[in-house]
Scaffold this motif. Structure first.
Motif, PDB file in Angstrom:
ATOM      1  N   VAL A   1       0.843  -1.201   0.000  1.00  0.00           N
ATOM      2  CA  VAL A   1       0.000   0.000   0.000  1.00  0.00           C
ATOM      3  C   VAL A   1       0.877   1.249   0.000  1.00  0.00           C
ATOM      4  N   ASP A   2       1.907   1.251   0.815  1.00  0.00           N
ATOM      5  CA  ASP A   2       2.842   2.380   0.855  1.00  0.00           C
ATOM      6  C   ASP A   2       3.514   2.577  -0.503  1.00  0.00           C
ATOM      7  N   PHE A   3       3.892   1.477  -1.148  1.00  0.00           N
ATOM      8  CA  PHE A   3       4.539   1.562  -2.460  1.00  0.00           C
ATOM      9  C   PHE A   3       3.613   2.204  -3.480  1.00  0.00           C
ATOM     10  N   LEU A   4       2.336   1.833  -3.468  1.00  0.00           N
ATOM     11  CA  LEU A   4       1.389   2.443  -4.410  1.00  0.00           C
ATOM     12  C   LEU A   4       1.198   3.936  -4.133  1.00  0.00           C
ATOM     13  N   LYS A   5       1.155   4.305  -2.862  1.00  0.00           N
ATOM     14  CA  LYS A   5       0.972   5.715  -2.493  1.00  0.00           C
ATOM     15  C   LYS A   5       2.200   6.547  -2.825  1.00  0.00           C
ATOM     16  N   GLU A   6       3.361   6.043  -2.432  1.00  0.00           N
ATOM     17  CA  GLU A   6       4.602   6.818  -2.535  1.00  0.00           C
ATOM     18  C   GLU A   6       5.365   6.589  -3.839  1.00  0.00           C
ATOM     19  N   GLY A   7       5.139   5.452  -4.484  1.00  0.00           N
ATOM     20  CA  GLY A   7       5.884   5.127  -5.693  1.00  0.00           C
ATOM     21  C   GLY A   7       7.222   4.462  -5.411  1.00  0.00           C
ATOM     22  N   GLN A   8       7.552   4.326  -4.146  1.00  0.00           N
ATOM     23  CA  GLN A   8       8.792   3.664  -3.741  1.00  0.00           C
ATOM     24  C   GLN A   8       8.705   3.278  -2.274  1.00  0.00           C
ATOM     25  N   VAL A   9       9.625   2.420  -1.861  1.00  0.00           N
ATOM     26  CA  VAL A   9       9.744   2.054  -0.445  1.00  0.00           C
ATOM     27  C   VAL A   9      11.217   2.126  -0.070  1.00  0.00           C
ATOM     28  N   GLY A  10      11.475   2.175   1.209  1.00  0.00           N
ATOM     29  CA  GLY A  10      12.854   2.219   1.678  1.00  0.00           C
ATOM     30  C   GLY A  10      13.599   0.945   1.346  1.00  0.00           C
ATOM     31  N   ALA A  11      14.917   1.041   1.372  1.00  0.00           N
ATOM     32  CA  ALA A  11      15.769  -0.104   1.034  1.00  0.00           C
ATOM     33  C   ALA A  11      15.512  -1.305   1.940  1.00  0.00           C
ATOM     34  N   GLU A  12      15.166  -1.031   3.203  1.00  0.00           N
ATOM     35  CA  GLU A  12      14.924  -2.122   4.158  1.00  0.00           C
ATOM     36  C   GLU A  12      13.644  -2.896   3.839  1.00  0.00           C
ATOM     37  N   LYS A  13      12.723  -2.272   3.096  1.00  0.00           N
ATOM     38  CA  LYS A  13      11.452  -2.921   2.757  1.00  0.00           C
ATOM     39  C   LYS A  13      11.431  -3.448   1.320  1.00  0.00           C
TER      40      LYS A  13
END
Length: 157
Positions: free
Chosen positions: A106-118
């Motif tokens: 869900v975060d990826f869809l909202k932000e377009g990216q995720v942190g390296a740890e995720k």
């Protein structure tokens, strides 16, 4: 002896499959039930609508279907090319049409990216969901579970 779909289905050999699903305990899925005297014709539209919804989400084409009083038939074609071409965003957005999303997705869809740890967790989710979007077993699971829940909910009222 029954063999699981996973062992029977080989899209490399043929992408086309005829699938049948039956009701249990002499139950009637659609039409007139001679045992209870009830008419379940309205359920036919539930099944047809769910088939259409799932065909739009999965990488599986519905070539033909027939809904009978106590069972239904589907002729399905697995579209492996479409499945391979899905982007991570497409995989996630398709999956979220059917299921609650994992917070990372869900975060990826909202932000377009995720942190390296995720990133690895997201990659694992996308790989798993992409595989499922081309799975007849998952297609049938989604179809049968939704119809069964709806029928059971009305029956228990």
């Amino acid at each position: 002896m029954t063999i699981s779909r996973r062992k029977l289905i080989e899209p490399q050999i043929t992408p086309f499959y005829h699938v049948i699903n039956r009701c249990v305990r002499r139950a009637y899925l659609c039409g007139d039930d001679p045992y209870s005297g009830k008419n379940y014709h309205h359920r036919r539209s539930w099944i047809v609508n769910k088939i259409k919804q799932l065909a739009a989400v999965f990488c599986i084409d519905v070539c033909a279907y027939a809904v009978m009083s106590n069972h239904y038939h589907l002729v399905l074609k697995i579209d492996t090319e479409q499945q391979k071409k899905l982007t991570p965003q497409a995989v996630i957005s398709r999956w979220l049409q059917l299921f609650n999303g994992h917070p990372i997705a869900v975060d990826f869809l909202k932000e377009g990216q995720v942190g390296a740890e995720k990133q690895q967790a997201l990659s694992n989710l996308v790989t798993e969901w992409q595989q499922r979007l081309g799975s007849i077993s998952w297609f049938m699971r989604c179809l049968n579970e939704g119809i069964a829940r709806k029928a059971n909910k009305i029956r228990s009222m």
